[in-house]
Design an enzyme around this catalytic site. Structure first.
Site, PDB file in Angstrom:
ATOM      1  N   GLU A  40      46.676  43.236  48.546  1.00 48.31           N
ATOM      2  CA  GLU A  40      46.997  42.533  47.302  1.00 48.31           C
ATOM      3  C   GLU A  40      46.772  41.028  47.454  1.00 48.31           C
ATOM      4  OE1 GLU A  40      50.909  42.137  44.315  1.00 48.31           O
ATOM      5  OE2 GLU A  40      51.100  43.075  46.280  1.00 48.31           O
ATOM      6  N   LYS A 110      47.809  43.765  37.466  1.00 49.82           N
ATOM      7  CA  LYS A 110      49.067  44.395  37.853  1.00 49.82           C
ATOM      8  C   LYS A 110      49.969  44.585  36.642  1.00 49.82           C
ATOM      9  CE  LYS A 110      52.547  43.977  41.529  1.00 49.82           C
ATOM     10  NZ  LYS A 110      52.941  43.177  42.716  1.00 49.82           N
ATOM     11  N   CYS A 143      50.480  47.413  44.322  1.00 49.19           N
ATOM     12  CA  CYS A 143      51.796  47.283  44.937  1.00 49.19           C
ATOM     13  C   CYS A 143      52.916  47.930  44.127  1.00 49.19           C
ATOM     14  CB  CYS A 143      52.070  45.811  45.227  1.00 49.19           C
ATOM     15  SG  CYS A 143      53.415  45.522  46.400  1.00 49.19           S
TER      16      CYS A 143
END
Length: 258
Positions: A40, A110, A143
């Site tokens: 990430e 994200k 994540c």
């Protein structure tokens, strides 16, 4: 399909040095991997604070994306790379997908921002991201996204055979890579690739533990705590076999569990 995860040294400073490290890794994998996934926010570093993320963020397309596209073309590998993306007044935590033809083929912003510096630093994405490679449909999460069972289930319901997850997992949460992430693969009958940082950055100690999991939830490859590259070959037929053996997707009571 041949898959590689680059568990990178988080202590490497600066986008130029990180691009050089990625180039070295990709060239070493040329002819040996079809897909390479970084951690990430690989290009900027993760635990560097709001100001540095906003200063380093670039539009897509932009100079960083062009460098990454050239690297994908030179190595002949599709690359998934994490970086901060600027779009108008907003900055996103983004995973960019670049093809061996030197083109941007997808990007994932994200969806879920965890407690901490990310809230107030990044805007939230609002879409699922999938692409195809070597006959395998691939979903991208970042994540915290994977920690929501709904996210991986949504990918599986849209036909994903593999879900790739750039992450920045600290040692405090190491159980996620040993328990939660394998469960996500198992309960959805998907391959899952979880690519983390190694070492320390800005006082944050990373867990390492990058892993490639089969659709049965078992390890195909797993990294230790240090910087390394792990690889595995994926057979798409394993997805169908896993879903036949445990047909969670087919048996789901959508009429009750909306």
């Amino acid at each position: 399909m041949r898959l590689a995860l680059f568990q990178s040294d988080a202590a490497v400073e600066g986008a130029e040095a990180r691009l050089t490290a990625l180039e070295h890794t990709a060239r070493g994998l040329a002819g040996k991997a079809d897909l390479l996934v970084t951690a990430e926010l690989y290009l900027s570093g993760y635990h560097i604070g709001r100001e540095r993320h906003h200063l380093s963020a670039e539009p897509i397309p932009g100079p960083a994306a062009a460098r990454l596209a050239s690297l994908a073309e030179a190595s002949g590998i599709t690359i998934v790379c994490g970086l901060p993306e600027r779009a108008g007044d907003d900055v996103y935590n983004t995973a960019l997908v670049l093809s061996p033809a030197g083109r941007i083929i997808a990007k994932h912003r994200k969806l879920h921002l965890p407690p901490g510096f990310e809230t107030g630093t990044f805007a939230k994405g609002d879409a699922l991201t999938l692409f195809e490679l070597a006959g395998i449909k691939i979903g991208v999460l970042i994540c915290y996204d994977v920690e929501f069972p709904e996210a991986v289930r949504a990918m599986a319901r849209r036909g994903a055979d593999l879900v790739v997850v750039p992450t920045a997992l600290s040692r405090q949460w190491v159980r996620l890579t040993t328990t939660l992430v394998p469960t996500r693969a198992f309960e959805n009958g998907v391959f899952l690739a979880y690519a983390n940082h190694a070492g320390e950055e800005g006082g944050l100690a990373y867990a390492g533990g990058s892993c490639i999991l089969g659709p049965d939830g078992l390890d195909l490859a797993r990294a230790g705590a240090g910087a390394e590259v792990i690889t595995a070959s994926l057979d798409g037929a394993a997805v169908g076999a896993a879903r036949t053996r445990l047909p969670y997707l087919a048996d789901l009571r959508r009429d009750v569990l909306s």
